[in-house]
Design an enzyme around this catalytic site. Structure first.
Site, short mmCIF file in Angstrom:
data_model
loop_
_atom_site.label_atom_id
_atom_site.label_comp_id
_atom_site.label_asym_id
_atom_site.label_seq_id
_atom_site.Cartn_x
_atom_site.Cartn_y
_atom_site.Cartn_z
N ASP A 86 51.77 -17.26 -36.32
CA ASP A 86 51.63 -16.06 -37.16
C ASP A 86 51.01 -16.39 -38.50
O ASP A 86 51.01 -17.53 -38.96
CB ASP A 86 52.99 -15.37 -37.37
CG ASP A 86 53.99 -16.23 -38.15
OD1 ASP A 86 54.12 -17.42 -37.83
OD2 ASP A 86 54.62 -15.71 -39.09
N GLU A 181 57.13 -17.45 -38.43
CA GLU A 181 57.53 -18.41 -39.46
C GLU A 181 57.40 -17.80 -40.84
O GLU A 181 58.24 -18.04 -41.72
CB GLU A 181 56.63 -19.66 -39.37
CG GLU A 181 57.09 -20.83 -40.25
CD GLU A 181 56.55 -20.80 -41.67
OE1 GLU A 181 57.03 -21.59 -42.49
OE2 GLU A 181 55.67 -19.96 -41.98
#
Ligand SMILES: [Zn+2]
Length: 419
Positions: A86, A181
């Site tokens: 991400d 994350e």
């Protein structure tokens, strides 16, 4: 630009929008993260890792088989290498159009998508350490996504290279690509039994030649004040104003212990959000950070003492305080479990004439949570700079260095892990 398979991979992956969303309760927080995860699982299978897969949460797993003899492999720790798919919610990751600027000359670069966005060594001095490099940026309208697609590209290239050339020594390597994350949930749903490794590294550190084994100890405090409301015209001796009480608490926080006044090893207390408050009720959320447990405790004690003081001063108000631990400095956990994750990281760097610089993380990493759960996980560099912004950049040469270092790390664990 010289042919660079790792850079080509990177340029491909950054185009895929994988921005995470803190307001979503789902895992992954955005379905589009799976667009990259699915592709990575597919590419691993095409490389010959038959058991590679993406799970329902968007995590990708795969194994690079060891080159060691069975007896040696049994005595050598399984090594996990992790990167996150991400990108940050702070800046758009939609329609990323990466640009390679060959042979950087130290000047100011204007990005074509938005002429107001420039890469300027006056603001970004690290650029001057990269003269002659082939710089990679976005077109200025989005972030680049080097955080952490550089880590993803390096690990994918590592897998391809190690599988193609079995003369390169490696232990059993568990690859893992995580989601979310950037919103602090990167390893929430990661099953350590499934990961099945004894030592690990995240490839999520900025710049080159850096190793992070220390993060903050972190807690959050929430202070809620309930006052007594009456008509202000007839309030003397009766009204208790929650806004004023809360303001006193915030004003009493030491100004020299704030994020904006501290650096290096210094911790802080940071009042970051005032919920919609009024004279009858007001709330502040504060984050508390310190590299030592004692320092964090001292900050918790300070907030507790301030709340107590205000309770005494305003007995008719109702003041509640909750303090919740968020994550821990991973250093203590690493030292308790297997310190070789640090010594081997340094040795593997020296083997390729690189000196690693140990860097404090004034924040948390997924590795901090993994280390706390028993898997020692320092963070190593992926070459990127100026994360979470339109000014983000990496270079072809940095990606190559990160790949070379990761190979050296694999070799070092293969050759010394059973000692
Ligand atoms: Zn990252």
């Amino acid at each position: 630009m010289p042919p660079s398979p790792v850079a080509e991979r990177f340029l491909r992956y950054v185009r895929i929008d994988t921005q995470s969303d803190p307001d979503s309760e789902a895992t992954p927080s955005t379905e589009k993260q799976k667009d990259l995860s699915r592709l990575l699982a597919q590419e691993l299978i095409e490389m010959g890792i038959e058991e590679a897969y993406m799970d329902d949460n968007g995590y990708v797993f795969g194994t690079i088989p060891s080159t060691l003899s069975e007896a040696q492999a049994a005595r050598t720790p399984v090594l996990a290498l992790l990167a996150h798919v991400d990108t940050s919610p702070d800046e758009s990751g939609s329609g990323v159009n990466p640009i390679v600027h060959p042979s950087y000359d130290g000047g100011v670069l204007t990005l074509p998508g938005d002429p107001s966005v420039t890469l300027d060594p006056a603001r970004q001095p690290a650029l001057l350490d990269h003269l002659g490099h082939d710089l990679i940026t976005s077109d200025g309208t989005t972030l680049l996504g080097s955080d952490d697609k550089a880590g993803v590209a390096v690990l994918m290239q590592l897998a391809e290279d190690l599988l193609k050339d079995r003369a390169l020594p490696c232990p059993t390597i568990r690859l893992c690509f995580t989601v979310d994350e950037e919103i602090g949930r990167g390893v929430d749903k990661l099953d350590l039994d499934e990961l099945n490794a004894e030592v690990a590294y995240t490839l999520d550190g900025s710049s080159t030649g850096t190793l992070s084994i220390e993060t903050f100890n972190a807690a959050e405090a929430v202070v809620t004040v309930e006052g007594v409301m009456v008509h202000p015209g007839y309030a003397r001796g009766i009204m208790v104003n929650a806004v004023r009480i809360l303001s006193e608490l915030i004003a009493a926080l030491p100004a020299t212990e704030a994020p904006e006044t501290t650096a290096g090893r210094e911790g802080y207390i940071h009042p970051h959000t005032l919920s919609e408050g009024d004279a009858s009720q007001a709330q502040v959320r504060l984050i508390l950070r310190d590299f030592t447990e004692e320092g964090l405790q001292r900050r918790k004690d300070l907030v507790t003492a301030l709340a107590d003081l205000l309770r005494t001063k305003y007995p008719k108000s109702l003041i509640s305080l909750t303090i919740r631990d968020e994550y821990k400095n991973m250093r203590a956990y690493i030292e308790q479990s297997d310190l070789r994750v640090v010594t081997f990281a340094h040795a593997a760097a020296r083997a390729i004439d690189l000196e690693l610089d140990e860097r404090l993380v004034r924040g948390g990493t997924d590795g901090a949570r993994l280390s706390e759960r028993g898997l020692p996980t320092p963070n190593i560099f992926n070459g990127g700079h100026d994360y979470h912004s339109k000014f983000e950049w990496n270079t072809v040469q940095n990606l190559e260095l990160s790949l070379a270092y990761t190979k050296s790390l694999a070799r070092y664990w293969a050759e010394h892990g059973s000692e």
